[in-house]
Design a protein around this motif. Structure first.
Motif, short mmCIF file in Angstrom:
data_model
loop_
_atom_site.label_atom_id
_atom_site.label_comp_id
_atom_site.label_asym_id
_atom_site.label_seq_id
_atom_site.Cartn_x
_atom_site.Cartn_y
_atom_site.Cartn_z
N MET A 157 0.74 -1.15 0.06
CA MET A 157 0.02 0.08 -0.15
C MET A 157 0.93 1.28 0.25
O MET A 157 0.47 2.27 -0.09
CB MET A 157 -1.02 0.12 1.14
CG MET A 157 -2.02 -1.38 1.18
SD MET A 157 -2.97 -1.14 -0.11
CE MET A 157 -3.90 0.22 -0.02
N PRO A 217 -11.15 -0.89 4.77
CA PRO A 217 -10.80 -0.50 3.26
C PRO A 217 -9.61 -1.26 2.97
O PRO A 217 -9.28 -1.50 1.51
CB PRO A 217 -10.54 0.92 3.72
CG PRO A 217 -11.48 1.28 4.75
CD PRO A 217 -11.67 0.12 5.83
N MET A 218 -8.53 -1.50 3.99
CA MET A 218 -7.44 -2.03 3.75
C MET A 218 -7.92 -3.45 2.93
O MET A 218 -7.10 -4.07 2.11
CB MET A 218 -6.43 -2.43 4.68
CG MET A 218 -5.80 -1.19 5.23
SD MET A 218 -4.78 -0.06 3.94
CE MET A 218 -6.01 1.07 3.15
N ASP A 219 -8.60 -4.26 3.72
CA ASP A 219 -9.11 -5.54 3.18
C ASP A 219 -9.40 -5.56 1.65
O ASP A 219 -9.11 -6.49 0.97
CB ASP A 219 -10.12 -6.23 4.18
CG ASP A 219 -9.83 -6.47 5.56
OD1 ASP A 219 -8.48 -6.55 5.72
OD2 ASP A 219 -10.59 -6.08 6.55
N LEU A 220 -10.33 -4.69 1.64
CA LEU A 220 -11.04 -4.71 0.19
C LEU A 220 -9.90 -4.18 -0.85
O LEU A 220 -9.90 -4.90 -2.09
CB LEU A 220 -12.06 -3.59 0.00
CG LEU A 220 -13.25 -3.46 1.01
CD1 LEU A 220 -14.25 -2.62 0.97
CD2 LEU A 220 -13.96 -5.00 0.58
N GLN A 221 -8.94 -3.40 -0.30
CA GLN A 221 -7.68 -3.07 -1.42
C GLN A 221 -6.87 -4.42 -1.43
O GLN A 221 -6.28 -4.39 -2.56
CB GLN A 221 -6.93 -1.88 -0.75
CG GLN A 221 -7.27 -0.81 -1.20
CD GLN A 221 -7.63 -0.49 -2.68
OE1 GLN A 221 -6.33 -0.58 -3.48
NE2 GLN A 221 -8.43 0.10 -3.31
N SER A 222 -6.89 -5.43 -0.51
CA SER A 222 -6.14 -6.66 -0.90
C SER A 222 -6.82 -7.38 -1.58
O SER A 222 -5.71 -8.24 -2.59
CB SER A 222 -5.90 -7.19 0.53
OG SER A 222 -7.21 -8.05 0.87
N ARG A 223 -7.96 -7.23 -2.25
CA ARG A 223 -8.23 -8.02 -3.27
C ARG A 223 -8.00 -7.40 -4.56
O ARG A 223 -7.54 -8.25 -5.62
CB ARG A 223 -10.12 -7.88 -3.30
CG ARG A 223 -10.92 -8.84 -2.38
CD ARG A 223 -10.38 -10.30 -2.56
NE ARG A 223 -10.55 -10.70 -3.78
CZ ARG A 223 -10.43 -11.67 -4.30
NH1 ARG A 223 -9.49 -12.36 -3.76
NH2 ARG A 223 -10.90 -12.29 -5.42
N VAL A 224 -7.91 -6.19 -4.56
CA VAL A 224 -7.45 -5.42 -5.92
C VAL A 224 -6.13 -5.83 -6.12
O VAL A 224 -5.51 -5.92 -7.14
CB VAL A 224 -7.55 -4.07 -5.80
CG1 VAL A 224 -7.07 -3.08 -6.91
CG2 VAL A 224 -9.01 -3.58 -5.60
N ARG A 225 -5.18 -5.83 -5.06
CA ARG A 225 -3.86 -5.95 -5.23
C ARG A 225 -3.27 -7.48 -4.78
O ARG A 225 -2.33 -7.54 -4.39
CB ARG A 225 -3.10 -4.98 -4.32
CG ARG A 225 -3.60 -3.53 -4.53
CD ARG A 225 -2.72 -2.42 -3.90
NE ARG A 225 -3.33 -1.27 -4.15
CZ ARG A 225 -2.62 -0.05 -3.81
NH1 ARG A 225 -1.32 -0.28 -3.87
NH2 ARG A 225 -3.17 1.13 -3.91
N TRP A 226 -4.00 -8.54 -5.33
CA TRP A 226 -3.82 -9.80 -4.80
C TRP A 226 -2.39 -10.07 -5.43
O TRP A 226 -1.74 -10.72 -4.78
CB TRP A 226 -4.91 -10.63 -5.67
CG TRP A 226 -4.47 -12.14 -5.25
CD1 TRP A 226 -3.81 -12.97 -6.27
CD2 TRP A 226 -5.03 -13.07 -4.21
NE1 TRP A 226 -3.86 -14.17 -5.68
CE2 TRP A 226 -4.41 -14.23 -4.69
CE3 TRP A 226 -5.67 -12.89 -3.27
CZ2 TRP A 226 -4.59 -15.19 -3.88
CZ3 TRP A 226 -5.80 -13.82 -2.36
CH2 TRP A 226 -5.44 -15.17 -2.60
N TYR A 229 0.53 -8.50 -3.47
CA TYR A 229 0.86 -9.20 -2.27
C TYR A 229 1.26 -10.66 -2.26
O TYR A 229 2.11 -11.13 -1.56
CB TYR A 229 -0.91 -9.35 -1.57
CG TYR A 229 -1.29 -8.22 -0.64
CD1 TYR A 229 -0.72 -8.17 0.63
CD2 TYR A 229 -2.16 -7.32 -0.99
CE1 TYR A 229 -1.03 -7.02 1.60
CE2 TYR A 229 -2.44 -6.09 -0.34
CZ TYR A 229 -1.93 -6.18 1.04
OH TYR A 229 -2.34 -5.15 1.56
#
Length: 306
Positions: A157, A217-226, A229
């Motif tokens: 992030m 919000p960080m959890d949802l961003q983790s989907r976008v940036r799989w 990660y």
């Protein structure tokens, strides 16, 4: 007066414990009207080969009884143990931590889950805010996320600069070796789930009013940036899995198996032994014939609605 024989019969005690415990399957069936039938079916199909409920609870109780022996050994021998739990959002870290601590003494086994660093903490040595939470003799500390935030969410992030991330990778092996030289055992677990499983768990949380708080919000961003990660995780393994404190990967798609496998593995890493205890006897109640119990005002009592 009738006596409860379950304490004398382990089989009856185990049966009582099994009947007294609910798991996610029951919760799914009996609550959340907002949870669509389609989503329930998706969950069941994705976990159709999960471990039998009775086998799961029987094994969980057996492992928890071993954790009590571990706790007693740690307290008696003044061991210092750190267990780190990392993984993608919704990977099941909290679930296994809950099962580990469920029957243990919180004065001996405690959980550390730090919030985002304050402005002041951001100016400190990176590891400084974690140091006060390290164990003293006779303690086990379970980190629900840890200093490895810098290798994961802070890196992906961009909360940390590339220079800060590089410094972290340079420092963390020596930091952990310092802990080990101070007789602190460092154990590191990564909970691994598939892309599809995380998506399903996020959908469950979105549509479950009792679990929406788990989504940030960080959890949802983790989907976008799989994929970012994934690359960060692989780099972290390569650069921080040292012989003194290697990473152990727990396959987490099946929550029940993941919990049992992790606890069993943790127990296998530590050379604990049963600690002898003096036999406990209940002392006789002292009766004073002149004592009269005071009648308390009714408003002090909690209303008996149930």
């Amino acid at each position: 007066m009738e006596h409860d024989n379950t304490e004398n019969n382990p089989a009856d005690w185990l049966k009582a414990e099994l009947e007294d415990t609910l798991d996610e399957d029951f919760e799914l069936e009996m609550s959340e009207p907002a949870l669509s039938l389609e989503l329930r079916q998706m969950f069941k199909q994705a976990h159709s080969d999960t471990i039998d409920r009775r086998v799961y609870f029987t094994e969980l109780l057996r492992l928890q009884s071993e954790l009590i022996k571990l706790q007693d050994w740690v307290a008696k021998t003044k061991q210092k143990i750190v267990v780190i739990f990392e993984g993608r959002d919704s990977a099941g870290k909290g679930g296994v931590i809950k099962r580990i601590t469920q029957r243990l003494n919180p004065r001996i086994v405690r959980v550390v889950a730090l919030p985002a660093p304050s402005d002041r903490e951001k100016t400190q040595w990176y590891f400084q805010r974690y140091v006060p939470h390290l164990p003293a003799g006779g303690e086990i500390v379970l980190f629900d996320r840890s200093w490895y935030n810098r290798a994961g969410v802070e890196r992906v992030m961009e909360f940390a600069t590339p220079h800060q991330v590089e410094d972290f990778f340079h420092d963390v092996p020596e930091f952990e070796r310092m802990l080990i030289r101070s007789d602190i055992k460092v154990i590191k677990y990564w909970f691994s789930i598939t892309d599809e499983e995380q998506q399903l768990r996020f959908l469950m949380r979105i549509h479950d009013p009792m679990k929406q708080w788990k989504l940030s919000p960080m959890d949802l961003q983790s989907r976008v940036r799989w994929e970012q990660y994934t690359k960060a995780k692989e780099d972290m393994f390569a650069r921080t899995s040292i012989p003194e404190a290697p990473w152990y990967i727990v396959k987490g798609n099946d929550k029940k198996r993941a919990r049992l496998n992790c606890i069993d593995h943790l127990l296998g890493l530590l050379p604990y032994e049963p600690v002898p205890h003096e036999e406990i006897t209940l002392p006789e109640r002292v009766f004073n014939p002149h004592y009269e119990r005071e009648i308390l005002p009714e408003e002090l009592f909690v209303p008996e609605k149930y």
